[in-house]
Design a protein around this motif. Structure first.
Motif, short mmCIF file in Angstrom:
data_model
loop_
_atom_site.label_atom_id
_atom_site.label_comp_id
_atom_site.label_asym_id
_atom_site.label_seq_id
_atom_site.Cartn_x
_atom_site.Cartn_y
_atom_site.Cartn_z
N LEU A 5 0.88 -1.41 0.08
CA LEU A 5 0.18 -0.07 0.10
C LEU A 5 0.95 1.11 -0.18
CD1 LEU A 5 -2.70 -1.02 2.63
CD2 LEU A 5 -2.92 -1.30 0.27
N ASN A 6 0.28 2.11 -0.69
CA ASN A 6 1.06 3.74 -0.83
C ASN A 6 0.88 4.26 0.65
OD1 ASN A 6 2.12 6.13 -1.16
ND2 ASN A 6 1.68 6.08 -3.35
N PRO A 7 2.18 4.49 1.43
CA PRO A 7 1.96 5.01 2.57
C PRO A 7 1.51 6.50 2.60
CG PRO A 7 4.27 4.89 1.97
CD PRO A 7 3.33 4.20 1.17
N ARG A 8 1.68 7.33 1.52
CA ARG A 8 1.35 8.50 1.41
C ARG A 8 -0.11 8.63 0.77
NH1 ARG A 8 6.50 11.38 -1.54
NH2 ARG A 8 8.15 10.68 0.02
N MET A 9 -0.75 7.60 0.64
CA MET A 9 -2.38 7.75 0.39
C MET A 9 -3.10 7.25 1.31
SD MET A 9 -1.95 6.48 -3.97
CE MET A 9 -3.68 6.52 -4.12
N THR A 10 -4.26 7.89 1.67
CA THR A 10 -5.28 7.42 2.31
C THR A 10 -6.06 6.08 1.79
OG1 THR A 10 -7.15 8.51 1.62
CG2 THR A 10 -5.88 9.59 3.14
N VAL A 11 -6.42 5.14 2.65
CA VAL A 11 -7.25 4.17 2.36
C VAL A 11 -8.18 4.41 1.25
CG1 VAL A 11 -8.82 2.37 3.02
CG2 VAL A 11 -6.94 2.93 4.56
#
Length: 271
Positions: free
Chosen positions: A97-103
């Motif tokens: 998962l991209n840590p800079r994007m919210t769920v």
């Protein structure tokens, strides 16, 4: 329908004298709406099969088809069609998962790429997908670092389902999770598979999990399938010496503990 057929798959690593077959003539069928468990020790070739089916590893020879469509020779514009056919859920949900994007942004990105929806429809779909994997809509505003490992894996599953794939490849999706949440995730996968009639390859080293979730099981050793059949029967009455060794190596207390966690997840409604 979504039937996967693998025929005489070979994946070779290295060159000349150093070449070896990580996958050596594997043939396997995943019928529509079923889960096939792929089991083996590290280095057995099971994850290489998974990555090849998902298009992340090039095959040396053989054939892979999904509903008759050739998956080994897709290029250019066909790659999006392939992604809509096969989606993979990885072992470590945090790194996938991209840590800079919210769920919510993570799931919406998949919706934007693969489905023609307006902003309102995408927002509604994000809520529906979160509810489908037993997460509250409020989770959409959180980042991967703000939620637990089990919740992150559920987000990865929701992102996968957003594409509406015909086949899901789940590669060791519970091995990076705490034992207390493994049963809940297995129950979720089982329920989603039945509800949505998903076709799935479920890769694991945990024979107790395969017995619980899979319809049939293929046991791999040194790049080959050495035993294939009903999941329950293979664990209860293994025929091949390698499978017998795998079963006998499982501590009884660990096996009982896995079953106990699955029962607790059912009783607590963690499904």
């Amino acid at each position: 329908m979504a039937e996967l057929v693998i025929e005489d798959l070979v994946v070779t690593f290295g060159h000349r004298q150093r070449a070896f077959n990580a996958v050596d003539g594997v043939s396997l069928t995943v019928p529509h709406g079923t889960i096939v468990g792929l089991v083996g020790e590290s280095g057995s070739g099971k994850s290489t099969v998974a990555r090849t089916v998902a298009g992340l590893q090039r095959a040396t020879s053989g054939r892979i088809t999904l509903d008759g469509d050739d998956l080994l020779h897709t290029r250019g514009v066909d790659r999006r069609h392939r992604a809509q056919g096969v989606q993979m859920i990885f072992q470590d949900p945090y790194s996938s998962l991209n840590p800079r994007m919210t769920v919510g942004e993570t799931i919406e990105e998949a919706l934007t790429t693969h489905r023609d929806l307006n902003a309102k429809q995408r927002a509604a779909s994000v809520r529906e997908l979160l509810e489908l994997v037993r997460l509250k809509p409020a989770v959409a505003g959180q980042y991967p670092s703000q939620i637990s490992g089990g919740m992150r894996q559920r987000v990865a599953i929701a992102r996968c389902l957003a594409v509406r794939p015909r086949l899901i490849v789940a590669d060791e999706i519970t091995s990076a999770l705490d034992a207390s949440v493994q049963g809940a995730v297995l129950n979720l996968i089982r329920d989603l598979q039945r509800e949505l009639e998903l076709s799935m390859i479920f890769i694991t080293h945990n024979l107790a999990a395969v017995r619980y979730i899979a319809d049939t099981t293929a046991v791999m050793s040194r790049g080959r399938v050495v035993e294939y059949g009903d999941a329950e029967e293979i664990v209860a009455n293994p025929r091949h010496p390698y499978t017998q060794a795998l079963v006998s190596a499982i501590p009884r207390i660990e096996n009982a503990g896995t079953d106990h966690l699955l029962r607790l997840a059912d009783e607590d409604g963690l499904r």
